[in-house]
Design a protein around this motif. Structure first.
Motif, PDB file in Angstrom:
ATOM      1  N   PHE A  26     -20.118  37.261  -2.687  1.00  0.00           N
ATOM      2  CA  PHE A  26     -20.400  36.058  -1.900  1.00  0.00           C
ATOM      3  C   PHE A  26     -19.749  36.146  -0.515  1.00  0.00           C
ATOM      4  O   PHE A  26     -20.420  35.954   0.506  1.00  0.00           O
ATOM      5  N   TYR A  27     -18.455  36.463  -0.447  1.00  0.00           N
ATOM      6  CA  TYR A  27     -17.794  36.505   0.867  1.00  0.00           C
ATOM      7  C   TYR A  27     -18.261  37.694   1.703  1.00  0.00           C
ATOM      8  O   TYR A  27     -18.186  37.641   2.930  1.00  0.00           O
ATOM      9  N   GLY A  28     -18.772  38.736   1.049  1.00  0.00           N
ATOM     10  CA  GLY A  28     -19.429  39.808   1.800  1.00  0.00           C
ATOM     11  C   GLY A  28     -20.624  39.262   2.580  1.00  0.00           C
ATOM     12  O   GLY A  28     -20.820  39.580   3.759  1.00  0.00           O
ATOM     13  N   ASP A  43      -9.047  36.615   7.995  1.00  0.00           N
ATOM     14  CA  ASP A  43      -8.695  37.306   6.755  1.00  0.00           C
ATOM     15  C   ASP A  43      -9.120  36.427   5.570  1.00  0.00           C
ATOM     16  O   ASP A  43      -8.598  35.322   5.396  1.00  0.00           O
ATOM     17  N   LEU A  44     -10.049  36.925   4.791  1.00  0.00           N
ATOM     18  CA  LEU A  44     -10.610  36.111   3.700  1.00  0.00           C
ATOM     19  C   LEU A  44      -9.878  36.295   2.365  1.00  0.00           C
ATOM     20  O   LEU A  44     -10.317  35.750   1.347  1.00  0.00           O
ATOM     21  N   THR A  45      -8.768  37.038   2.382  1.00  0.00           N
ATOM     22  CA  THR A  45      -8.085  37.339   1.114  1.00  0.00           C
ATOM     23  C   THR A  45      -7.700  36.064   0.352  1.00  0.00           C
ATOM     24  O   THR A  45      -8.011  35.923  -0.837  1.00  0.00           O
ATOM     25  N   GLU A  46      -7.026  35.152   1.050  1.00  0.00           N
ATOM     26  CA  GLU A  46      -6.584  33.905   0.401  1.00  0.00           C
ATOM     27  C   GLU A  46      -7.771  33.032   0.000  1.00  0.00           C
ATOM     28  O   GLU A  46      -7.776  32.406  -1.059  1.00  0.00           O
ATOM     29  N   THR A  47      -8.749  32.976   0.885  1.00  0.00           N
ATOM     30  CA  THR A  47      -9.958  32.180   0.610  1.00  0.00           C
ATOM     31  C   THR A  47     -10.610  32.667  -0.686  1.00  0.00           C
ATOM     32  O   THR A  47     -10.998  31.870  -1.547  1.00  0.00           O
ATOM     33  N   LEU A  53     -10.059  31.125  -8.357  1.00  0.00           N
ATOM     34  CA  LEU A  53      -9.380  30.156  -9.225  1.00  0.00           C
ATOM     35  C   LEU A  53     -10.268  28.941  -9.453  1.00  0.00           C
ATOM     36  O   LEU A  53     -10.390  28.429 -10.574  1.00  0.00           O
ATOM     37  N   PHE A  54     -10.890  28.469  -8.359  1.00  0.00           N
ATOM     38  CA  PHE A  54     -11.692  27.254  -8.465  1.00  0.00           C
ATOM     39  C   PHE A  54     -12.905  27.452  -9.373  1.00  0.00           C
ATOM     40  O   PHE A  54     -13.160  26.650 -10.273  1.00  0.00           O
TER      41      PHE A  54
END
Ligand code: HEM
Length: 129
Positions: A26-28, A43-47, A53-54
């Motif tokens: 999805f984030y790709g 930086d999408l790591t945390e996102t 988790l969600f």
């Protein structure tokens, strides 16, 4: 995992690893999307972590998001970002591709898209410019 003896979407699609795969794909797509990417941090790591988790919790798995971040309050958490109808459409389009690419089959595909569509509608907070 079963809750009340009813299989959850989470377990039906293959659990945590499947969610991780969906989130990565999805984030790709988000990264390639000219409407969505300006809204997100570089930086999408945390996102990606928060979304994993969600979605785990949202689809009936362990309540990992709540354990780490408290009540989701998703609409409130999205208010800093201008979410237009077209951003909603693009978000859902990326998610549909991610589910297909990760071989999420029926009835799970429809169930997931229906639930995420309701949430995405609820996230809109800005008219189309
Ligand atoms: C409608 C289009 C949407 C857009 C444009 C959008 C955009 C964003 C943005 C920009 C962030 C902040 C990124 C960050 O904090 O790292 C975010 C966070 C998040 N989004 Fe969305 N979002 C949308 C819909 C959704 C939907 C439908 C869901 C759930 C099904 C969702 C779940 C989340 C979650 C869990 C977070 C992290 C919240 C936190 O703990 O800070 N979003 N979203």
């Amino acid at each position: 995992m079963k809750q009340n003896n009813i299989e959850t979407v989470y377990s039906g699609i293959g659990g945590y690893e499947k969610i991780e795969g969906i989130v990565e794909t999805f984030y790709g797509y988000v990264k390639e999307n000219p409407i969505l990417i300006p809204l997100f941090p570089d930086d999408l790591t945390e996102t990606m972590h928060k979304q994993t988790l969600f979605l785990t919790q949202f689809f009936g798995g362990p309540r990992l998001y709540e354990a780490e971040r408290g009540h989701p309050m998703l609409r409130r958490r999205h208010l800093p970002f201008p979410i237009t109808p077209s951003a909603r459409d693009e978000w859902l389009a990326c998610m549909k591709l991610a589910l297909i690419e990760n071989q999420v089959e029926e009835p799970y595909y429809t169930e997931m898209i229906e639930r995420m569509t309701l949430t995405a509608n609820h996230m809109m907070n800005t008219p189309e410019s």
